[in-house]
Design a protein around this motif. Structure first.
Motif, PDB file in Angstrom:
ATOM      1  N   ASN A   1       3.314  -1.600   6.231  1.00 17.36           N
ATOM      2  CA  ASN A   1       2.307  -0.997   5.351  1.00 17.36           C
ATOM      3  C   ASN A   1       2.827   0.131   4.470  1.00 17.36           C
ATOM      4  OD1 ASN A   1      -0.498  -1.075   4.520  1.00 17.36           O
ATOM      5  ND2 ASN A   1      -0.706   0.934   5.461  1.00 17.36           N
TER       6      ASN A   1
ATOM      7  N   PRO B   1       3.338   1.401   0.958  1.00 19.24           N
ATOM      8  CA  PRO B   1       3.034   1.002  -0.415  1.00 19.24           C
ATOM      9  C   PRO B   1       4.324   0.775  -1.201  1.00 19.24           C
ATOM     10  CG  PRO B   1       1.615   2.816   0.250  1.00 19.24           C
ATOM     11  CD  PRO B   1       2.641   2.658   1.333  1.00 19.24           C
TER      12      PRO B   1
ATOM     13  N   LEU C   1      -0.044  -1.587   0.079  1.00 18.49           N
ATOM     14  CA  LEU C   1      -1.124  -1.506  -0.897  1.00 18.49           C
ATOM     15  C   LEU C   1      -0.991  -2.495  -2.048  1.00 18.49           C
ATOM     16  CD1 LEU C   1      -3.584   0.039  -2.155  1.00 18.49           C
ATOM     17  CD2 LEU C   1      -1.918   1.647  -3.100  1.00 18.49           C
TER      18      LEU C   1
ATOM     19  N   ASP D   1      -6.015  -3.250   2.990  1.00 23.90           N
ATOM     20  CA  ASP D   1      -6.731  -2.031   2.622  1.00 23.90           C
ATOM     21  C   ASP D   1      -8.207  -2.298   2.795  1.00 23.90           C
ATOM     22  OD1 ASP D   1      -7.511   0.496   1.361  1.00 23.90           O
ATOM     23  OD2 ASP D   1      -5.495   0.485   0.534  1.00 23.90           O
TER      24      ASP D   1
ATOM     25  N   THR E   1      -2.968   4.754   5.943  1.00 21.25           N
ATOM     26  CA  THR E   1      -3.452   5.152   4.616  1.00 21.25           C
ATOM     27  C   THR E   1      -4.882   5.692   4.623  1.00 21.25           C
ATOM     28  OG1 THR E   1      -4.047   2.844   4.214  1.00 21.25           O
ATOM     29  CG2 THR E   1      -1.938   3.587   3.338  1.00 21.25           C
TER      30      THR E   1
ATOM     31  N   ARG F   1      -7.475   7.821   1.828  1.00 22.89           N
ATOM     32  CA  ARG F   1      -8.743   7.293   1.323  1.00 22.89           C
ATOM     33  C   ARG F   1      -9.906   8.237   1.619  1.00 22.89           C
ATOM     34  NH1 ARG F   1      -4.823   4.976  -0.078  1.00 22.89           N
ATOM     35  NH2 ARG F   1      -4.375   2.753   0.168  1.00 22.89           N
TER      36      ARG F   1
END
Length: 533
Positions: free
Chosen positions: A111, A113, A129, A158, A204, A208
């Motif tokens: 994971n 990005p 991402l 996501d 992540t 967020r």
């Protein structure tokens, strides 16, 4: 030559001591606090700009964007006004897993990005991402995708984002927790079934929740409303719980890093840079016509309701034959419409180019909030002041660094209109929190001093530091430095750093990895996240 060193990295996207420090002091994040108490920690300076698609590659390559070639989520085509979304193949510097694999180390990457499509590693990779969705080939090896589904259920790249969900904070938080749970289950499964020498997983949800819930946390925020003040802590606590369970599986000889790609702060107002460029004569729009309006309506219809797009275009209302500068992206990137570089460039390099940059810097730096008279911009960099390397030509010509509480309206396409109703400085948009340069890092290891909490490092420093820890040669072309000050004198005495003259770059790959439909999915996700308006 491979030795017995193992490294375990936990990414906590968007984490900043500005928000977690009180919780650490109160013992409310016990597992992160334990790492800090038993290792070295401090502020990790992010990339310029401090956005995820730039920062994470800067971390895993150890070089500045001028060498790895990524400056935002997107870039404009060299041949027309279409938009390309960045992915792993755009990163032109060698990543950490390749350095380690070349020395015989096995790696698992989960994971991060900027890792789609997944690289063919000696180990495993689950991309982040920039993955269109879980129907994509987002794992290496490919069979891992179905194995994960059978072992943990549906994997979440996501979480879902939409206005209806945003208006239901409880459900929104529940979705974030589901995403954390899926990530934790995946990491535990991979750790137990496929042990490797270097393991990294990125959470992540912390990013967020701060983007969306800062206004509930900050009582001075213009959008503050009571009732969900604990949302950000709830997510940090859930990630901390996950960290504890992961670390239960890690032996004491393993070096552990916790780090973030950037920090975060509240956003009270947003700046429409293209509107400013328009009002100051640097950007010019076409005259509206019935034909242009029909074309615009048709493109929007296809994109929004038919969920189709030909090419995602930057604003087709711009008159490029008269435009000298434009803003594009998610931070503060201004491009000069240069002849020979832009498809319809009109500005000559040399005196004209420098004169335009100087004029923009001089005038835009004076931009102030009309409500309080305070400047909204901290500084404006010329690209050569912050970037260097063979991809400098791709960089934005000017990079705005915003003062706290301000960010840019994030332009993607078809957002400029003549006679717009809104001013240059507007109320904050969807994002009530946005990125700041001050991330965090913690380094706990048998080789590291304990309890030092005032360290300072740059995000590009972690790669050479990990390579040194694992006795891997560091190329002289790497921009980051080994953080010698964190290590014990005994370790430094017994292990000399190894350097060579090998370049950090590697052969370019095919960049055409997204179909139009994939690009549309990425665009919708980033728009729903608030990264584009």
């Amino acid at each position: 030559m491979k030795n017995n060193e193992k490294v375990f990295v936990i990414g906590i996207d968007g984490a900043t001591f500005d928000i977690v420090a009180p919780w650490l002091e109160q013992g409310r994040l016990p597992h992160l606090k334990s790492l800090i108490d038993n290792g070295c920690s401090g502020v990790l300076e992010s990339s310029v700009p401090p956005v995820s698609p730039v920062a994470w590659p800067s971390f895993f390559t150890g070089v500045n964007p001028g060498k790895h070639g990524i400056f935002d989520f997107i870039e404009k085509s060299k041949t027309d006004q279409s938009i390309h979304f960045m992915n792993r193949t755009h990163c032109k510097a060698q990543p950490i897993w390749r350095y380690l694999n070349q020395e015989g180390y096995t790696t698992t990457i989960i994971n991060i990005p900027g890792t789609y499509p997944p690289d063919k590693v000696n180990g495993f990779m689950i991309s982040g991402l920039d993955t269109p969705d879980t129907n994509s080939e987002f794992t290496y090896p490919g069979a891992l995708k179905n194995e994960l589904k059978a072992a943990i259920g549906n994997y979440i790249v996501d979480m879902e984002h939409n206005p209806a969900l945003m208006n239901n904070p409880g459900k929104y938080i529940a979705h974030m927790i589901d995403m954390i749970e899926a990530r934790e289950k995946t990491a535990l499964y991979m750790m137990e079934k496929y042990p490797v020498d270097f393991f990294m997983v990125v959470f992540t949800a912390t990013d967020r929740v701060q983007h969306s819930f800062w206004r509930y946390y900050d009582k001075k925020h213009p959008g503050y409303s009571p009732g969900t003040e604990n949302a950000i802590y709830t997510i940090y606590k859930r990630v901390d719980d996950a960290i504890g369970r992961l670390l239960d599986k890690v032996d004491e000889s393993t070096s552990i890093i916790a780090m973030s790609d950037h920090g975060m702060h509240g956003i009270y107002k947003s700046v429409d840079v293209n509107r400013w460029l328009l009002e100051n004569g640097f950007l010019v729009l076409k005259k509206e016509s019935p034909v242009l309006k029909i074309k615009d309506f048709y493109k929007r219809l296809k994109r929004r309701y038919l969920k189709k797009a030909d090419k995602i275009l930057f604003d087709h209302y711009i008159d490029w034959s008269k435009t000298r500068a434009y803003f594009l992206g998610t931070w503060g990137n201004i491009f000069i419409n240069v002849k020979g570089k832009e498809p319809y460039g009109i500005v000559s390099l040399g005196e004209e180019y420098e004169s335009i940059r100087e004029e923009i810097i001089r005038k835009l730096s004076l931009l102030a909030d009309p409500e309080n008279g305070k400047p909204v911009i901290k500084t404006i960099f010329r690209k050569e002041e912050v970037f260097y390397g063979e991809y400098l030509d791709k960089a934005p010509d000017l990079i705005i660094m915003w003062n706290e509480k301000y960010n840019s309206i994030k332009t993607l396409y078809e957002k400029l209109r003549s006679g717009g109703k809104h001013g240059v400085i507007q109320p904050y948009k969807q994002l009530c929190g946005d990125h700041a340069p001050n991330g965090i890092f913690v380094y706990k290891s048998p080789h590291v001093k304990k309890g030092i909490t005032n360290m300072k490092a740059e995000i590009i420093d972690l790669l050479p530091t990990v390579l040194y820890t694992m006795d891997v040669t560091v190329p002289n072309s790497i921009d980051g430095r080994i953080l010698n000050e964190i290590f014990t004198e005994e370790f430094l005495a017994e292990k000399s750093a190894k350097y060579d003259d090998k370049a950090c770059a590697f052969a370019a790959e095919d960049e055409d990895v997204y179909s139009d439909e994939d690009s549309q999915k990425i665009a919708e996700r980033l728009t729903d996240l608030g990264y584009f308006d």
